[in-house]
Structure formats: C-alpha cells, structure tokens
Scaffold this motif. Structure first.
Motif, PDB file in Angstrom:
ATOM      1  N   UNK A 175     138.707 100.276 -76.380  1.00  0.00           N
ATOM      2  CA  UNK A 175     140.143 100.578 -76.452  1.00  0.00           C
ATOM      3  C   UNK A 175     140.374 102.003 -76.945  1.00  0.00           C
ATOM      4  N   UNK A 176     139.649 102.392 -77.975  1.00  0.00           N
ATOM      5  CA  UNK A 176     139.803 103.731 -78.538  1.00  0.00           C
ATOM      6  C   UNK A 176     139.410 104.804 -77.527  1.00  0.00           C
ATOM      7  N   UNK A 177     138.317 104.594 -76.828  1.00  0.00           N
ATOM      8  CA  UNK A 177     137.867 105.569 -75.837  1.00  0.00           C
ATOM      9  C   UNK A 177     138.835 105.659 -74.664  1.00  0.00           C
ATOM     10  N   UNK A 178     139.418 104.530 -74.285  1.00  0.00           N
ATOM     11  CA  UNK A 178     140.397 104.528 -73.199  1.00  0.00           C
ATOM     12  C   UNK A 178     141.634 105.334 -73.580  1.00  0.00           C
ATOM     13  N   UNK A 179     142.099 105.169 -74.819  1.00  0.00           N
ATOM     14  CA  UNK A 179     143.263 105.927 -75.278  1.00  0.00           C
ATOM     15  C   UNK A 179     142.938 107.410 -75.377  1.00  0.00           C
ATOM     16  N   UNK A 180     141.731 107.732 -75.827  1.00  0.00           N
ATOM     17  CA  UNK A 180     141.308 109.131 -75.897  1.00  0.00           C
ATOM     18  C   UNK A 180     141.319 109.757 -74.505  1.00  0.00           C
ATOM     19  N   UNK A 181     140.822 109.026 -73.528  1.00  0.00           N
ATOM     20  CA  UNK A 181     140.799 109.531 -72.153  1.00  0.00           C
ATOM     21  C   UNK A 181     142.218 109.723 -71.616  1.00  0.00           C
ATOM     22  N   UNK A 182     143.118 108.818 -71.977  1.00  0.00           N
ATOM     23  CA  UNK A 182     144.508 108.931 -71.531  1.00  0.00           C
ATOM     24  C   UNK A 182     145.161 110.175 -72.130  1.00  0.00           C
ATOM     25  N   UNK A 183     144.879 110.465 -73.393  1.00  0.00           N
ATOM     26  CA  UNK A 183     145.414 111.674 -74.026  1.00  0.00           C
ATOM     27  C   UNK A 183     144.950 112.920 -73.288  1.00  0.00           C
ATOM     28  N   UNK A 184     143.671 112.980 -72.994  1.00  0.00           N
ATOM     29  CA  UNK A 184     143.118 114.146 -72.298  1.00  0.00           C
ATOM     30  C   UNK A 184     143.717 114.283 -70.899  1.00  0.00           C
ATOM     31  N   UNK A 185     143.969 113.147 -70.262  1.00  0.00           N
ATOM     32  CA  UNK A 185     144.584 113.173 -68.933  1.00  0.00           C
ATOM     33  C   UNK A 185     145.995 113.757 -68.994  1.00  0.00           C
ATOM     34  N   UNK A 186     146.777 113.336 -69.988  1.00  0.00           N
ATOM     35  CA  UNK A 186     148.147 113.831 -70.120  1.00  0.00           C
ATOM     36  C   UNK A 186     148.175 115.323 -70.421  1.00  0.00           C
ATOM     37  N   UNK A 187     147.248 115.783 -71.259  1.00  0.00           N
ATOM     38  CA  UNK A 187     147.174 117.215 -71.552  1.00  0.00           C
ATOM     39  C   UNK A 187     146.809 117.987 -70.286  1.00  0.00           C
ATOM     40  N   UNK A 188     145.862 117.454 -69.532  1.00  0.00           N
ATOM     41  CA  UNK A 188     145.454 118.110 -68.293  1.00  0.00           C
ATOM     42  C   UNK A 188     146.563 118.168 -67.263  1.00  0.00           C
ATOM     43  N   UNK A 189     147.435 117.149 -67.272  1.00  0.00           N
ATOM     44  CA  UNK A 189     148.543 117.097 -66.308  1.00  0.00           C
ATOM     45  C   UNK A 189     149.813 117.742 -66.844  1.00  0.00           C
ATOM     46  N   UNK A 190     149.739 118.315 -68.061  1.00  0.00           N
ATOM     47  CA  UNK A 190     150.886 118.979 -68.689  1.00  0.00           C
ATOM     48  C   UNK A 190     152.085 118.030 -68.775  1.00  0.00           C
ATOM     49  N   UNK A 191     151.881 116.885 -69.439  1.00  0.00           N
ATOM     50  CA  UNK A 191     152.948 115.904 -69.644  1.00  0.00           C
ATOM     51  C   UNK A 191     153.152 115.687 -71.147  1.00  0.00           C
ATOM     52  N   UNK A 192     153.654 116.699 -71.852  1.00  0.00           N
ATOM     53  CA  UNK A 192     153.701 116.633 -73.320  1.00  0.00           C
ATOM     54  C   UNK A 192     154.608 115.542 -73.874  1.00  0.00           C
ATOM     55  N   UNK A 193     155.675 115.171 -73.165  1.00  0.00           N
ATOM     56  CA  UNK A 193     156.598 114.178 -73.707  1.00  0.00           C
ATOM     57  C   UNK A 193     155.994 112.778 -73.746  1.00  0.00           C
ATOM     58  N   UNK A 194     154.924 112.564 -72.989  1.00  0.00           N
ATOM     59  CA  UNK A 194     154.265 111.259 -72.994  1.00  0.00           C
ATOM     60  C   UNK A 194     153.179 111.169 -74.062  1.00  0.00           C
TER      61      UNK A 194
END
Length: 222
Positions: A110-129
């Motif tokens: 679960x922790x690794x999945x959330x970490x990956x999601x954070x990196x994905x949002x940063x890469x896609x420039x979606x700061x509000x999420x």
C-alpha cells in the motif's frame, strides 16, 4: 443523496462531502453551514445532517455554536504549531513500528503504491491532487505500524493534516516527495530507529516554511 456511495451510510456520505468542501476551500473558514440549505441540497432530512455535523466538529473542521449553528473552523498559526507538535509525537513512532513490522515480513504494498501515485502526479504536473495523496502516504505509514489505537487517533487527525497540505499545496512537491522516498527506504530497511529519525526530520523540516507561508493569511491565535 444517491449514486455510487449508496452502500455508505448517509451521515458518512454527508460528512465526506462537507469535509472535502472545507479542505478545498469551497466552504471557507468562518462560513456558516445552514442545516436547511444543506438538507435541500443533499435531498435529505435533517436527521443524517445532525449525525454528520458532530463528527465534523470532533475532527476539527467545524464548531457548533449557540444561536449560530455550524461554522467552519477558523485556523490560527497556533493551531498549525500544535498540529506539528502532535504529529511529531505520533508519526515518528508509527514509522519506527512500521519498519519493525516490515522486518518481520509485513507488506509495504500500500505504501509503495501511494509513493508511486505521488511520483506520477508530480510527473504529470497535477499539484492540486497531491495533498490528498500525501495525506494518504502518511496514513499508510501509520497503518503499517499495526497499532490499532494509533491508527484510530491518526484517522481523526489526518483530515486536518490533509487540510494543511491543501492550504500549502503550492510548496515545491518534489521536496516532499524526496523526503517520502527517504522514509520509504528507511522503513524498507527494517531499521526502526532510522525510520523514526527520518519521519521526525521530514515533519519538522516542513514546520518553518509552512508557518511562513500561512502567516499572512492566518491570525497568530484566536
């Protein structure tokens, strides 16, 4: 209310919607939440509303005042300081327990999945999420501690943490993400003391810039 949340009790649905509106700023601090208007909007009686509002008050999002009803909480810099203090008392301990559990074979999925999601949002420039995912990351660490009382306490507190993250969403998220990676690696190592120190440093490092960012818009105390 209807739709995909139909299996969720109505007061909990109402709680979740109002909480999200407070966190997003749709209901700003000091605004009144009028039962009649809310019951009409949600197409419900006042009974489930009156079950949801005390939970929102317990979690720090509103105050229920005589003759005024429910009012969105006005935060102060002292409130933010206290939130940091409580987090520093609880989250490093949670990180230590999480690392020790991983050393005993607990899954970090679960922790690794959330970490990956954070990196994905940063890469896609979606700061509000990112604020919601950051809050989820911290809660994943707590849940990995496998301490039921700690999870219960932090569940109540994490809404305010999410609110704080949303108020300061324009901070550089890459800095926080890097600290999260360090914490993940400390937990993965199974070294409880290292994970504890990493969590403490991460939270404390955010205190000063957070207070500086919010100082122009929040009173010192109430």
């Amino acid at each position: 209310m209807a739709g995909g949340l139909s299996d969720v009790p109505l007061p909990k649905q109402i709680y979740s919607v109002i909480r999200e509106r407070i966190i997003s700023g749709a209901y700003p601090p000091g605004s009144r939440l009028r039962e009649r208007e809310l019951s009409q909007e949600f197409d419900v009686s006042r009974v489930p509303l009156r079950e949801a509002l005390p939970q929102l008050e317990w979690d720090g999002f509103i105050q229920i005042l005589p003759r005024r009803g429910a009012v969105v909480t006005q935060l102060s810099l002292r409130d933010i300081e206290e939130l940091f203090d409580v987090r520093l008392a609880l989250e490093p301990y949670a990180a230590r327990c999480a690392a020790e559990n991983v050393a005993r074979g607990a899954s970090m999925e679960a922790l690794l999945s959330t970490m990956a999601r954070t990196e994905e949002l940063i890469g896609n420039d979606e700061p509000l999420l990112i604020p919601a995912v950051n809050a989820r990351f911290h809660m994943d660490v707590v849940e990995l501690s496998d301490n039921k009382l700690l999870v219960s306490v932090m569940n109540s507190l994490m809404g305010r943490v999410h609110w704080l993250f949303r108020l300061t969403w324009h901070h550089n998220p890459a800095v926080s993400c890097a600290a999260h990676r360090e914490l993940v690696e400390a937990i993965r190592s199974g070294n409880g003391r290292l994970a504890e120190a990493s969590a403490f440093a991460h939270i404390e490092h955010g205190r000063k810039p957070t207070l500086e960012r919010l100082a122009p818009s929040l009173p010192a105390t109430l």
